[in-house]
Design an enzyme around this catalytic site. Sequence first.
Site, PDB file in Angstrom:
ATOM      1  N   GLY A  20       1.171  -9.229   3.805  1.00 59.12           N
ATOM      2  CA  GLY A  20       1.946  -8.080   4.271  1.00 59.12           C
ATOM      3  C   GLY A  20       3.219  -7.860   3.472  1.00 59.12           C
ATOM      4  N   ALA A  27      -2.091  -0.700   5.194  1.00 59.39           N
ATOM      5  CA  ALA A  27      -3.182  -1.683   5.248  1.00 59.39           C
ATOM      6  C   ALA A  27      -2.646  -3.080   4.980  1.00 59.39           C
ATOM      7  CB  ALA A  27      -4.267  -1.327   4.237  1.00 59.39           C
ATOM      8  N   SER A  28      -1.735  -3.194   4.032  1.00 59.39           N
ATOM      9  CA  SER A  28      -1.125  -4.485   3.716  1.00 59.39           C
ATOM     10  C   SER A  28      -0.421  -5.058   4.943  1.00 59.39           C
ATOM     11  CB  SER A  28      -0.122  -4.311   2.561  1.00 59.39           C
ATOM     12  OG  SER A  28       0.697  -5.439   2.419  1.00 59.39           O
ATOM     13  N   GLU A 174       5.851   3.004 -11.272  1.00 63.53           N
ATOM     14  CA  GLU A 174       4.649   2.394 -10.699  1.00 63.53           C
ATOM     15  C   GLU A 174       3.399   2.635 -11.539  1.00 63.53           C
ATOM     16  OE1 GLU A 174       4.555   0.702  -7.360  1.00 63.53           O
ATOM     17  OE2 GLU A 174       6.682   0.524  -7.852  1.00 63.53           O
ATOM     18  N   HIS A 248       1.575   5.632  -3.195  1.00 58.95           N
ATOM     19  CA  HIS A 248       1.356   6.084  -4.574  1.00 58.95           C
ATOM     20  C   HIS A 248       0.602   7.411  -4.531  1.00 58.95           C
ATOM     21  CE1 HIS A 248       1.457   1.601  -5.844  1.00 58.95           C
ATOM     22  NE2 HIS A 248       2.582   2.164  -6.230  1.00 58.95           N
ATOM     23  N   ASP A 250      -1.989   8.149  -6.105  1.00 59.23           N
ATOM     24  CA  ASP A 250      -3.449   7.963  -6.122  1.00 59.23           C
ATOM     25  C   ASP A 250      -4.026   7.642  -4.748  1.00 59.23           C
ATOM     26  OD1 ASP A 250      -2.849   5.258  -5.809  1.00 59.23           O
ATOM     27  OD2 ASP A 250      -3.753   4.611  -7.702  1.00 59.23           O
ATOM     28  N   ASN A 359      -5.794  -5.182   1.724  1.00 57.38           N
ATOM     29  CA  ASN A 359      -4.439  -5.300   1.183  1.00 57.38           C
ATOM     30  C   ASN A 359      -3.924  -3.959   0.673  1.00 57.38           C
ATOM     31  OD1 ASN A 359      -2.816  -7.541   1.367  1.00 57.38           O
ATOM     32  ND2 ASN A 359      -3.815  -8.657  -0.279  1.00 57.38           N
ATOM     33  N   CYS A 365      -7.160   1.956  -7.336  1.00 54.29           N
ATOM     34  CA  CYS A 365      -6.101   0.964  -7.568  1.00 54.29           C
ATOM     35  C   CYS A 365      -6.554  -0.107  -8.556  1.00 54.29           C
ATOM     36  CB  CYS A 365      -5.724   0.274  -6.253  1.00 54.29           C
ATOM     37  SG  CYS A 365      -4.808   1.299  -5.097  1.00 54.29           S
TER      38      CYS A 365
END
Length: 447
Positions: A20, A27-28, A174, A248, A250, A359, A365
């Site tokens: 996390g 999701a992380s 990023e 991000h 994406d 994650n 990604c």
Amino acid sequence: MNAWEVNFDGLVGLTHHYAGLSFGNEASTRHRFQSSNPRLAAKQGLLKMKNLADAGFPQAVIPPHERPFIPVLRQLGFSGSDEHVLEKVARQAPHWLSSVSSASPMWVANAATIAPSADTLDGKVHLTVANLNNKFHRSLEAPVTESLLKAIFDDEEKFSVHSALPQVALLGDEGAANHNRLGGHYGEPGMQLFVYGREEGNDTRPSRYPARQTREASEAVARLNQVNPQQVIFAQQNPDVIDQGVFHNDVIAVSNRQVLFCHQQAFARQSQLLASLRARVNGFMAIEVPATHVSVSDAVSTYLFNSQLLSRDDGSMMLVLPQECREHAGVWGYLNELLAADNPISELKVFDLRESMANGGGPACLRLRVVLTEEERRAVNPAVMMNDTLFNALNDWVDRYYRDRLTAADLADPQLLREGREALDVLSQLLNLGSVYPFQREGGGNG
């Protein structure tokens, strides 16, 4: 000139775990402290690479980083042998151990931003390493990423790899996750769309979650990559969607050639941006998904837009999606409507990437897109190109070194550190990379 998009996928590292660490990535945060399966994670990624290579899409691999990363723990004041450092940090500050053990380098969409030779003033392919300044665990990646990219794109006549921007918040970068390229055939000059979340002096920014990319960084990357100024657009991501977990670009948009597939709420001032793209990109097509069909929340939970949009030789396109899209009735229903509509997308390809997805990392990604001419492709280190031999060798390597269960407590095990170093030593020989890892150059770093 003829050129092709080559997808360089990150190979999941041996310390893949759920900590996390990534605030703003829901999701992380949601899967924090669950046990992970690094072996399965690596194999899920390899299977995607091999499937796409077999389908005729050029595919290559980028190896994981050294983790746990002891040199940073020493910078934080932990001393002694490597084993003593691990033991001390596990007892005194276990959160640091999790950070320096993150397998986040697998998400190579954040490794760098790419400019193909058709877009650059000097006719070279340029790669600028991302500093990933917003998250401590990711800010550690840039030096080794640079070494890896220089070992893969090692012909300085054709490739120019630039170091990351200075590690300050003003220049938060990023990488390709906030960058799209639009145009005709890959070998023709394209329009580069740099997407940022905030800029100095502009109050339009998210309030709940951080905007990781700055306009100042995007402009600097465009300069470093020597992108023709006539081929650049800077656009702001909608701050409201960042606050809904779109950390991000994406996660809310994907492009390929003349097509931009995005959510209706992806960008600030979206209608003006699309009008500008229509004026500057021949045959431009925007596929905007209305919020009435797919909410931002559903887009984030299924990673609908964290997909790969790939071109076939006949001009049709395949959309590569995570399994979560098929399991969501509303999203899957929309995708089947999309297939029936008048657009280039003619096929959906679904992969199980649950270990990465938990994650917060989907198909997009895991890959770095690099447009290469045939001559440039021949100049890439051939040992990283995916084929039957490499796939089998990497699968065997994963079987030999990866654990099938890992929790945060396991990160303090000195045997995990030794396993990782031995594995990366073997891998760097397999991929003909030379001594790209600090432990290889420092004789193990004990002391």
